[in-house]
Design an enzyme around this catalytic site. Sequence first.
Site, short mmCIF file in Angstrom:
data_model
loop_
_atom_site.label_atom_id
_atom_site.label_comp_id
_atom_site.label_asym_id
_atom_site.label_seq_id
_atom_site.Cartn_x
_atom_site.Cartn_y
_atom_site.Cartn_z
N HIS A 161 28.64 -83.08 14.38
CA HIS A 161 29.21 -82.73 15.66
C HIS A 161 30.63 -83.57 15.68
CE1 HIS A 161 29.09 -84.59 20.36
NE2 HIS A 161 30.12 -83.80 19.76
N HIS A 211 34.82 -81.60 16.67
CA HIS A 211 35.40 -80.69 17.32
C HIS A 211 36.74 -80.69 16.44
CE1 HIS A 211 33.00 -80.95 20.96
NE2 HIS A 211 32.94 -82.12 20.82
N HIS A 252 26.16 -80.06 24.44
CA HIS A 252 26.60 -81.55 24.84
C HIS A 252 25.56 -81.83 26.12
CE1 HIS A 252 29.68 -81.22 22.08
NE2 HIS A 252 30.20 -82.33 22.49
N GLU A 266 25.91 -87.20 27.61
CA GLU A 266 27.11 -88.25 27.25
C GLU A 266 27.53 -88.81 28.35
OE1 GLU A 266 30.61 -85.96 25.90
OE2 GLU A 266 31.62 -87.71 25.04
N ASP A 311 32.84 -86.45 16.14
CA ASP A 311 33.19 -86.14 17.48
C ASP A 311 34.68 -85.67 17.54
OD1 ASP A 311 32.72 -84.92 20.12
OD2 ASP A 311 32.70 -86.91 20.87
N ASP A 312 35.60 -86.46 17.72
CA ASP A 312 37.20 -86.14 17.65
C ASP A 312 37.94 -87.19 17.12
OD1 ASP A 312 37.06 -83.77 19.85
OD2 ASP A 312 36.06 -85.26 20.69
N1 ADE Z 1 35.42 -81.81 23.60
C1 ADE Z 1 35.76 -82.30 22.63
N2 ADE Z 1 35.17 -83.73 22.58
C2 ADE Z 1 34.14 -83.44 23.54
C3 ADE Z 1 33.14 -84.51 23.96
N3 ADE Z 1 33.25 -85.93 23.50
N4 ADE Z 1 32.50 -84.17 25.04
C4 ADE Z 1 32.66 -83.13 25.76
N5 ADE Z 1 33.59 -82.20 25.14
C5 ADE Z 1 34.38 -82.51 24.35
ZN ZN Z 2 31.62 -83.62 21.22
#
Ligand code: ADE
Ligand code: ZN
Length: 349
Positions: free
Chosen positions: A26, A28, A206, A209, A287-288
């Site tokens: 996971h 991005h 997703h 969350e 994630d990011d």
């Molecule tokens: N795009 C990038 N990170 C995300 C996240 N945590 N939730 C939804 N969309 C995303």
């Molecule tokens: Zn994500």
Amino acid sequence: MPIDFDAIPRDRLPALLRTMPKAELHLHIEGSLEPELIFRLAERNRVDLPYASVEALRAAYAFTDLQSFLDIYYAGASVLLKEADFFDMAWAYFERAAADNIVHAEIFFDPQTHTARGVPMEAVIKGLDHACQRAHSEFGISAKLILCFLRHLSEDEALATLAEAMPWRQHFIGVGLDSGERGNPPEKFARVFAKAREAGLHVVAHAGEEGPPEYIRSALDVLKVERIDHGVRCVEDADLVARLARERMPLTVCPLSNVKLCVFPTLADHNLPALLQAGLCVTINSDDPAYFGGYLNQNFVETFAALPALGPRDAYRLAANSFEASFASDADKARWRAALDAAFGATAS
Ligand code: ADE
Ligand code: ZN
């Protein structure tokens, strides 16, 4: 010989978390764009940024929820124009992934963020694919791409995006669903996910969350996903937790992300131990990472430091889950599992 987890002292845990082989499921890729690279690409492509400096951009990374992050994340991605930009972004991630002992990565990309600005689909996919190939030849990392649909846009736009990407079908293994969750339930994308499944693509989404447990149910029942991304709100529905455990449905959990986006107040409040205790196939992911304060090993080390309930057995379980939940071949999974056993065996002895 079985691994003697109790023989591993707690002070060896951070090193073990860092060195054990693991998969990232996971991530991005646009969320790996560091402020320094954003500014370098802005200059290279003559894109104006609404921030005066790297420091000013970093200072804006104080998020109150998912949408407050997405606004900045899409602004950061605006510097990506050429195939080489996508390569450079992904290559920077793979250098960090190799340092974190990631042996396999399934990477999300958001083509609509780029095609909406006139960037050709071909430039996006070819640039990312080139970096994946090089990660394999240079680092031995097996790297695959998953095309995500932006759920705040319409299903018709997602259908057009899938059609536009199909000439590069061999370069991605699946589709996902990301962006603002609230008010955009999975069932909005029933037809495009059915089309993707017909094309033999893997499907993930997703859900849970910020959205309610019902979104996890409709991702399973309507989209027929093979993994849930995040899914931490499943605990609000005991029947759903039992089902996820029974079906061994993986949840790709992202602890640092959850704290930065205020899903949990602190890491010490995260429900990861409860999810593991319930027998769920949970994995840890970043994630990011450029926006949330750390890459995969940082997520592992900080989460274990904040949650004393987690020990060596959980570290092993999380890495083993990451291989089990991946879309890799059984042969690759067995090879990585053997390497994991070796890492723990060496530490326990
Ligand atoms: N795009 C990038 N990170 C995300 C996240 N945590 N939730 C939804 N969309 C995303
Ligand atoms: Zn994500």
